[in-house]
Design a protein around this motif. Structure first.
Motif, PDB file in Angstrom:
ATOM      1  N   VAL A 119       0.849  -1.198   0.000  1.00 29.54           N
ATOM      2  CA  VAL A 119       0.000   0.000   0.000  1.00 29.54           C
ATOM      3  C   VAL A 119       0.880   1.241   0.000  1.00 29.54           C
ATOM      4  O   VAL A 119       2.025   1.204   0.467  1.00 29.54           O
ATOM      5  CB  VAL A 119      -0.951   0.015   1.225  1.00 29.54           C
ATOM      6  N   PRO A 120       0.369   2.347  -0.536  1.00 29.90           N
ATOM      7  CA  PRO A 120       1.134   3.589  -0.483  1.00 29.90           C
ATOM      8  C   PRO A 120       1.584   3.872   0.956  1.00 29.90           C
ATOM      9  O   PRO A 120       0.809   3.722   1.900  1.00 29.90           O
ATOM     10  CB  PRO A 120       0.144   4.639  -0.977  1.00 29.90           C
ATOM     11  N   THR A 121       2.844   4.250   1.100  1.00 31.38           N
ATOM     12  CA  THR A 121       3.438   4.350   2.426  1.00 31.38           C
ATOM     13  C   THR A 121       4.176   5.668   2.599  1.00 31.38           C
ATOM     14  O   THR A 121       5.021   6.030   1.779  1.00 31.38           O
ATOM     15  CB  THR A 121       4.420   3.179   2.656  1.00 31.38           C
ATOM     16  N   LEU A 122       3.833   6.355   3.671  1.00 32.44           N
ATOM     17  CA  LEU A 122       4.562   7.554   4.084  1.00 32.44           C
ATOM     18  C   LEU A 122       5.235   7.213   5.410  1.00 32.44           C
ATOM     19  O   LEU A 122       4.560   6.868   6.380  1.00 32.44           O
ATOM     20  CB  LEU A 122       3.625   8.748   4.268  1.00 32.44           C
ATOM     21  N   VAL A 123       6.541   7.287   5.430  1.00 30.17           N
ATOM     22  CA  VAL A 123       7.305   7.023   6.642  1.00 30.17           C
ATOM     23  C   VAL A 123       7.720   8.361   7.223  1.00 30.17           C
ATOM     24  O   VAL A 123       8.344   9.170   6.546  1.00 30.17           O
ATOM     25  CB  VAL A 123       8.562   6.175   6.342  1.00 30.17           C
ATOM     26  N   MET A 124       7.330   8.596   8.460  1.00 31.52           N
ATOM     27  CA  MET A 124       7.693   9.846   9.142  1.00 31.52           C
ATOM     28  C   MET A 124       8.751   9.513  10.193  1.00 31.52           C
ATOM     29  O   MET A 124       8.515   8.737  11.106  1.00 31.52           O
ATOM     30  CB  MET A 124       6.464  10.465   9.790  1.00 31.52           C
ATOM     31  N   LEU A 125       9.929  10.106  10.027  1.00 34.14           N
ATOM     32  CA  LEU A 125      11.037   9.857  10.938  1.00 34.14           C
ATOM     33  C   LEU A 125      11.390  11.134  11.691  1.00 34.14           C
ATOM     34  O   LEU A 125      11.333  12.230  11.129  1.00 34.14           O
ATOM     35  CB  LEU A 125      12.257   9.375  10.166  1.00 34.14           C
ATOM     36  N   ALA A 126      11.776  10.968  12.938  1.00 32.17           N
ATOM     37  CA  ALA A 126      12.153  12.100  13.772  1.00 32.17           C
ATOM     38  C   ALA A 126      13.591  12.507  13.468  1.00 32.17           C
ATOM     39  O   ALA A 126      14.512  11.713  13.639  1.00 32.17           O
ATOM     40  CB  ALA A 126      11.994  11.745  15.241  1.00 32.17           C
ATOM     41  N   GLY A 127      13.772  13.721  13.029  1.00 29.76           N
ATOM     42  CA  GLY A 127      15.094  14.214  12.679  1.00 29.76           C
ATOM     43  C   GLY A 127      15.971  14.515  13.875  1.00 29.76           C
ATOM     44  O   GLY A 127      17.189  14.621  13.745  1.00 29.76           O
ATOM     45  N   SER A 128      15.388  14.657  15.048  1.00 32.35           N
ATOM     46  CA  SER A 128      16.157  14.950  16.265  1.00 32.35           C
ATOM     47  C   SER A 128      16.036  13.814  17.273  1.00 32.35           C
ATOM     48  O   SER A 128      16.004  14.040  18.480  1.00 32.35           O
ATOM     49  CB  SER A 128      15.662  16.267  16.883  1.00 32.35           C
ATOM     50  N   ASP A 129      15.973  12.602  16.774  1.00 31.36           N
ATOM     51  CA  ASP A 129      15.840  11.421  17.623  1.00 31.36           C
ATOM     52  C   ASP A 129      17.200  11.048  18.183  1.00 31.36           C
ATOM     53  O   ASP A 129      18.098  10.674  17.440  1.00 31.36           O
ATOM     54  CB  ASP A 129      15.271  10.262  16.806  1.00 31.36           C
ATOM     55  N   GLY A 130      17.348  11.152  19.489  1.00 31.11           N
ATOM     56  CA  GLY A 130      18.602  10.781  20.122  1.00 31.11           C
ATOM     57  C   GLY A 130      18.710   9.301  20.415  1.00 31.11           C
ATOM     58  O   GLY A 130      19.757   8.833  20.847  1.00 31.11           O
ATOM     59  N   ASP A 131      17.640   8.534  20.194  1.00 32.51           N
ATOM     60  CA  ASP A 131      17.630   7.112  20.525  1.00 32.51           C
ATOM     61  C   ASP A 131      17.831   6.199  19.327  1.00 32.51           C
ATOM     62  O   ASP A 131      18.104   5.017  19.489  1.00 32.51           O
ATOM     63  CB  ASP A 131      16.312   6.731  21.204  1.00 32.51           C
ATOM     64  N   THR A 132      17.650   6.711  18.127  1.00 31.43           N
ATOM     65  CA  THR A 132      17.747   5.902  16.916  1.00 31.43           C
ATOM     66  C   THR A 132      18.586   6.642  15.890  1.00 31.43           C
ATOM     67  O   THR A 132      18.408   7.842  15.695  1.00 31.43           O
ATOM     68  CB  THR A 132      16.346   5.630  16.328  1.00 31.43           C
ATOM     69  N   SER A 133      19.463   5.934  15.221  1.00 29.56           N
ATOM     70  CA  SER A 133      20.270   6.531  14.171  1.00 29.56           C
ATOM     71  C   SER A 133      19.376   6.851  12.971  1.00 29.56           C
ATOM     72  O   SER A 133      18.790   5.948  12.374  1.00 29.56           O
ATOM     73  CB  SER A 133      21.377   5.565  13.756  1.00 29.56           C
TER      74      SER A 133
END
Length: 192
Positions: A119-133
Motif C-alpha cells: 500500500v502507499p506508504t509515508l514514513v515519518m522519521l524524527a530528525g532529532s531522535d537521540g535514541d535511533t540513528s
C-alpha cells in the motif's frame, strides 16, 4: 467479485503512515544507544574496545550463541571498569529461561516485513531522535521499500521532532512544521 479483485480494491483504499524509526534493526538501535552512552562517559581507545566486546557478548547471549555462565564471566572481567555499571547490561540480562523472549533484539530485521508492503506508504522519521540513528532508519526503510510492491513510498524527515515525535515542550506530533504537515496532506491527497 473474486478474492483477488477484492484485495486490489481494498489496497486502493489503504495507505500506511508509519511514524517510526523502524527501518533500523533493533540491534542497530541498541548499539546506537550503547555507543551514545559510552561516548557520554568519555570511554575511548582500548577501554571502548573492551566495552564493545562486552556489548557483543551480551547480544551473543540474547541470540543464543553463548550461555549465561560465559556472559557472566565476561562481565566479571570488566566489572570494576568505571563504565560497566553505567552501561547497564548486567542489570537487564534476562535469565536463561527468559532469554528466548529477547532473542528478537539481535536477530530481527524489519526489511522483509517492509518489503512485503503493498500500500502507499509515508514514513515519518524524527530528525532529532537521540535514541535511533536517522541514517540507519532512512537506509533500512529506503532499501526495503525499493524491494516492495509499493507504488508510492515516501520518507519524510521531521527535522524538529524527537524520539516520541514531540516537536517542542508540551507540543505533540500533531504540531509538526507547516512544511511537514503539507507533505502529509500532499501524500494523502495523491491517494484519492
Amino acid at each position: 467479485m473474486d478474492r483477488a479483485a477484492r484485495d486490489r480494491a481494498w489496497r486502493r483504499r489503504c495507505v500506511l503512515i508509519a511514524v517510526s524509526g523502524g527501518g533500523a534493526t533493533p540491534l542497530q538501535i541498541e548499539r546506537y544507544g550503547y555507543a551514545r552512552r559510552l561516548a557520554h562517559f568519555g570511554v575511548q581507545g582500548a577501554e571502548l574496545a573492551r566495552a564493545n566486546t562486552t556489548i557483543d557478548h551480551y547480544f551473543s547471549y540474547l541470540a543464543g550463541d553463548i550461555g549465561l555462565a560465559a556472559l557472566r564471566a565476561s562481565y566479571d572481567e570488566v566489572r570494576t571498569m568505571p563504565w560497566f555499571a553505567g552501561l547497564g547490561v548486567a542489570q537487564i540480562t534476562p535469565s536463561e529461561s527468559a532469554r528466548a523472549q529477547w532473542r528478537w533484539i539481535p536477530t530481527y530485521d524489519p526489511a522483509a516485513d517492509i518489503a512485503n508492503l503493498h500500500v502507499p506508504t509515508l514514513v515519518m522519521l524524527a530528525g532529532s531522535d537521540g535514541d535511533t540513528s536517522l541514517r540507519d532508519a532512512v537506509s533500512g526503510w529506503a532499501s526495503a521499500l525499493a524491494r516492495s510492491a509499493v507504488h508510492d513510498a515516501r520518507i519524510l524527515i521531521c527535522r524538529e521532532a524527537d524520539h516520541h515525535m514531540g516537536v517542542a515542550a508540551g507540543r505533540g506530533w500533531r504540531r509538526l512544521s507547516s512544511a511537514d504537515r503539507s507533505e502529509v496532506a500532499r501524500f494523502l491527497t495523491m491517494q484519492r
